[in-house]
Design a protein around this motif. Structure first.
Motif, PDB file in Angstrom:
ATOM      1  N   VAL A  60       0.851  -1.184   0.000  1.00  0.00           N
ATOM      2  CA  VAL A  60       0.000   0.000   0.000  1.00  0.00           C
ATOM      3  C   VAL A  60       0.886   1.233   0.000  1.00  0.00           C
ATOM      4  N   GLU A  61       0.608   2.164  -0.908  1.00  0.00           N
ATOM      5  CA  GLU A  61       1.359   3.408  -0.984  1.00  0.00           C
ATOM      6  C   GLU A  61       0.726   4.462  -0.083  1.00  0.00           C
ATOM      7  N   CYS A  62       1.570   5.209   0.647  1.00  0.00           N
ATOM      8  CA  CYS A  62       1.086   6.266   1.534  1.00  0.00           C
ATOM      9  C   CYS A  62       1.912   7.533   1.323  1.00  0.00           C
ATOM     10  N   ALA A  63       1.241   8.679   1.379  1.00  0.00           N
ATOM     11  CA  ALA A  63       1.935   9.958   1.288  1.00  0.00           C
ATOM     12  C   ALA A  63       2.565  10.291   2.639  1.00  0.00           C
ATOM     13  N   VAL A  64       3.721  10.957   2.600  1.00  0.00           N
ATOM     14  CA  VAL A  64       4.406  11.399   3.813  1.00  0.00           C
ATOM     15  C   VAL A  64       4.286  12.919   3.900  1.00  0.00           C
ATOM     16  N   LYS A  65       3.825  13.413   5.067  1.00  0.00           N
ATOM     17  CA  LYS A  65       3.631  14.853   5.257  1.00  0.00           C
ATOM     18  C   LYS A  65       4.675  15.414   6.219  1.00  0.00           C
ATOM     19  N   ASP A  66       5.006  16.700   6.006  1.00  0.00           N
ATOM     20  CA  ASP A  66       5.951  17.349   6.906  1.00  0.00           C
ATOM     21  C   ASP A  66       5.209  18.037   8.046  1.00  0.00           C
ATOM     22  N   TRP A  67       5.941  18.796   8.863  1.00  0.00           N
ATOM     23  CA  TRP A  67       5.347  19.452  10.022  1.00  0.00           C
ATOM     24  C   TRP A  67       4.231  20.422   9.633  1.00  0.00           C
ATOM     25  N   GLN A  68       4.355  21.032   8.449  1.00  0.00           N
ATOM     26  CA  GLN A  68       3.352  21.989   7.990  1.00  0.00           C
ATOM     27  C   GLN A  68       2.159  21.324   7.322  1.00  0.00           C
ATOM     28  N   GLY A  69       2.219  20.016   7.140  1.00  0.00           N
ATOM     29  CA  GLY A  69       1.105  19.304   6.521  1.00  0.00           C
ATOM     30  C   GLY A  69       1.223  19.158   5.019  1.00  0.00           C
ATOM     31  N   GLU A  70       2.363  19.539   4.464  1.00  0.00           N
ATOM     32  CA  GLU A  70       2.581  19.414   3.022  1.00  0.00           C
ATOM     33  C   GLU A  70       3.121  18.018   2.690  1.00  0.00           C
ATOM     34  N   VAL A  71       2.680  17.484   1.547  1.00  0.00           N
ATOM     35  CA  VAL A  71       3.172  16.180   1.102  1.00  0.00           C
ATOM     36  C   VAL A  71       4.587  16.339   0.585  1.00  0.00           C
ATOM     37  N   VAL A  72       5.514  15.587   1.155  1.00  0.00           N
ATOM     38  CA  VAL A  72       6.926  15.722   0.773  1.00  0.00           C
ATOM     39  C   VAL A  72       7.506  14.425   0.215  1.00  0.00           C
ATOM     40  N   GLY A  73       6.699  13.389   0.144  1.00  0.00           N
ATOM     41  CA  GLY A  73       7.217  12.135  -0.381  1.00  0.00           C
ATOM     42  C   GLY A  73       6.200  11.014  -0.304  1.00  0.00           C
ATOM     43  N   GLN A  74       6.650   9.820  -0.647  1.00  0.00           N
ATOM     44  CA  GLN A  74       5.805   8.633  -0.635  1.00  0.00           C
ATOM     45  C   GLN A  74       6.535   7.517   0.107  1.00  0.00           C
ATOM     46  N   THR A  75       5.771   6.679   0.732  1.00  0.00           N
ATOM     47  CA  THR A  75       6.325   5.473   1.360  1.00  0.00           C
ATOM     48  C   THR A  75       5.357   4.326   1.122  1.00  0.00           C
ATOM     49  N   ALA A  76       5.812   3.129   1.364  1.00  0.00           N
ATOM     50  CA  ALA A  76       4.980   1.949   1.097  1.00  0.00           C
ATOM     51  C   ALA A  76       4.892   1.077   2.342  1.00  0.00           C
ATOM     52  N   ILE A  77       3.729   0.487   2.531  1.00  0.00           N
ATOM     53  CA  ILE A  77       3.531  -0.508   3.583  1.00  0.00           C
ATOM     54  C   ILE A  77       3.477  -1.868   2.899  1.00  0.00           C
ATOM     55  N   ASP A  78       4.457  -2.685   3.170  1.00  0.00           N
ATOM     56  CA  ASP A  78       4.542  -3.989   2.515  1.00  0.00           C
ATOM     57  C   ASP A  78       4.701  -5.064   3.583  1.00  0.00           C
ATOM     58  N   LEU A  79       3.568  -5.562   4.068  1.00  0.00           N
ATOM     59  CA  LEU A  79       3.567  -6.572   5.115  1.00  0.00           C
ATOM     60  C   LEU A  79       2.858  -7.828   4.622  1.00  0.00           C
ATOM     61  N   LYS A  80       3.302  -8.963   5.119  1.00  0.00           N
ATOM     62  CA  LYS A  80       2.651 -10.220   4.780  1.00  0.00           C
ATOM     63  C   LYS A  80       1.380 -10.345   5.602  1.00  0.00           C
ATOM     64  N   VAL A  81       0.230 -10.360   4.924  1.00  0.00           N
ATOM     65  CA  VAL A  81      -1.054 -10.365   5.626  1.00  0.00           C
ATOM     66  C   VAL A  81      -1.822 -11.653   5.342  1.00  0.00           C
ATOM     67  N   ALA A  82      -2.879 -11.856   6.106  1.00  0.00           N
ATOM     68  CA  ALA A  82      -3.698 -13.059   5.942  1.00  0.00           C
ATOM     69  C   ALA A  82      -4.510 -12.981   4.654  1.00  0.00           C
ATOM     70  N   ARG A  83      -4.920 -14.136   4.160  1.00  0.00           N
ATOM     71  CA  ARG A  83      -5.772 -14.179   2.973  1.00  0.00           C
ATOM     72  C   ARG A  83      -7.114 -13.525   3.269  1.00  0.00           C
ATOM     73  N   GLU A  84      -7.738 -13.007   2.245  1.00  0.00           N
ATOM     74  CA  GLU A  84      -8.986 -12.253   2.415  1.00  0.00           C
ATOM     75  C   GLU A  84     -10.055 -13.067   3.134  1.00  0.00           C
ATOM     76  N   GLU A  85     -10.150 -14.359   2.816  1.00  0.00           N
ATOM     77  CA  GLU A  85     -11.217 -15.172   3.394  1.00  0.00           C
ATOM     78  C   GLU A  85     -10.967 -15.526   4.870  1.00  0.00           C
ATOM     79  N   THR A  86      -9.732 -15.386   5.345  1.00  0.00           N
ATOM     80  CA  THR A  86      -9.429 -15.726   6.744  1.00  0.00           C
ATOM     81  C   THR A  86      -9.022 -14.514   7.572  1.00  0.00           C
ATOM     82  N   ALA A  87      -8.878 -13.367   6.937  1.00  0.00           N
ATOM     83  CA  ALA A  87      -8.358 -12.180   7.622  1.00  0.00           C
ATOM     84  C   ALA A  87      -9.240 -11.754   8.795  1.00  0.00           C
TER      85      ALA A  87
END
Length: 213
Positions: free
Chosen positions: A2-29
């Motif tokens: 999942v891609e997420c925007a990164v904000k600075d102290w002023q609330g401006e978008v200054v970059g992007q980061t990703a959440i890449d975790l191994k998660v459960a299958r949809e039917e068992t989550a």
């Protein structure tokens, strides 16, 4: 991932980061997250509630009145559960509510719950240097700039507890609906209870290092 925007102290978008975790299958989550939540709530119970049975209350020992001839109902003890001051039938006794769950399952549930909250996740740059002294007003204003609602139930995740972050903790403890935790203290209940989650970039990196597989 999942891609997420990164904000600075002023609330401006200054970059992007990703959440890449191994998660459960949809039917068992949903099932594994629910079991992990039940386990956490059960394990937090003290289990100290206790009542006395008729054998444990004081008094009794003598038949209140003779069996026949009084016109009253027969009675064998004034500590009967039917009497005021008597024992309790099937009342609670101290017990252990602890339930077990495999470590791999617990971590999988935690990763799944975290990644499924990505829509309510706000990633910000580290801001500890902005607090030379504790200032609740500055933190509340920053939350608003980041797009969080200070009146909602907020979860703020910091990388770790250190002297550099003491002023942040002191500033945040006066915000009624804000809870501060470290990345290593991430838990199912706090993730699910929060309306919005604010996490620093360093804390997000720490989460992926600790819980990622």
């Amino acid at each position: 991932m999942v891609e997420c925007a990164v904000k600075d102290w002023q609330g401006e978008v200054v970059g992007q980061t990703a959440i890449d975790l191994k998660v459960a299958r949809e039917e068992t989550a949903a099932g594994i997250v629910h079991r992990a939540l039940e386990r956490q709530l059960a394990n937090s119970r003290q289990g100290t509630a206790s009542t006395k049975t008729r054998a444990e209350v004081s008094g009794g020992g003598r038949k209140p009145w003779r069996q026949k001839g009084t016109g009253r109902a027969r009675a064998g003890s004034n500590r009967s559960p039917l009497w005021r001051g008597g024992g309790v039938i099937f009342g609670p006794k101290p017990r252990d509510y602890t339930t077990k769950m495999n470590r791999k399952e617990r971590r999988l549930a935690l990763r799944t719950a975290f990644q499924r909250r990505a829509a309510e996740l706000i990633v910000v740059e580290d801001f500890a240097t902005q607090f030379a002294r504790p200032k609740t007003k500055d933190l509340v204003e920053a939350l608003r700039r980041w797009g969080a609602d200070p009146t909602a139930r907020l979860l703020l995740i910091l990388p770790e507890r250190s002297e550099a972050l003491d002023n942040v903790y002191l500033s945040g403890r006066n915000v009624p609906n804000l809870k501060l935790i470290t990345a290593t203290n991430l838990n199912i209940f706090d993730l699910l209870a929060a309306d919005q989650i604010v996490v620093t970039a360093a804390a997000l990196t720490k989460i992926q290092e600790v819980y990622g597989e």
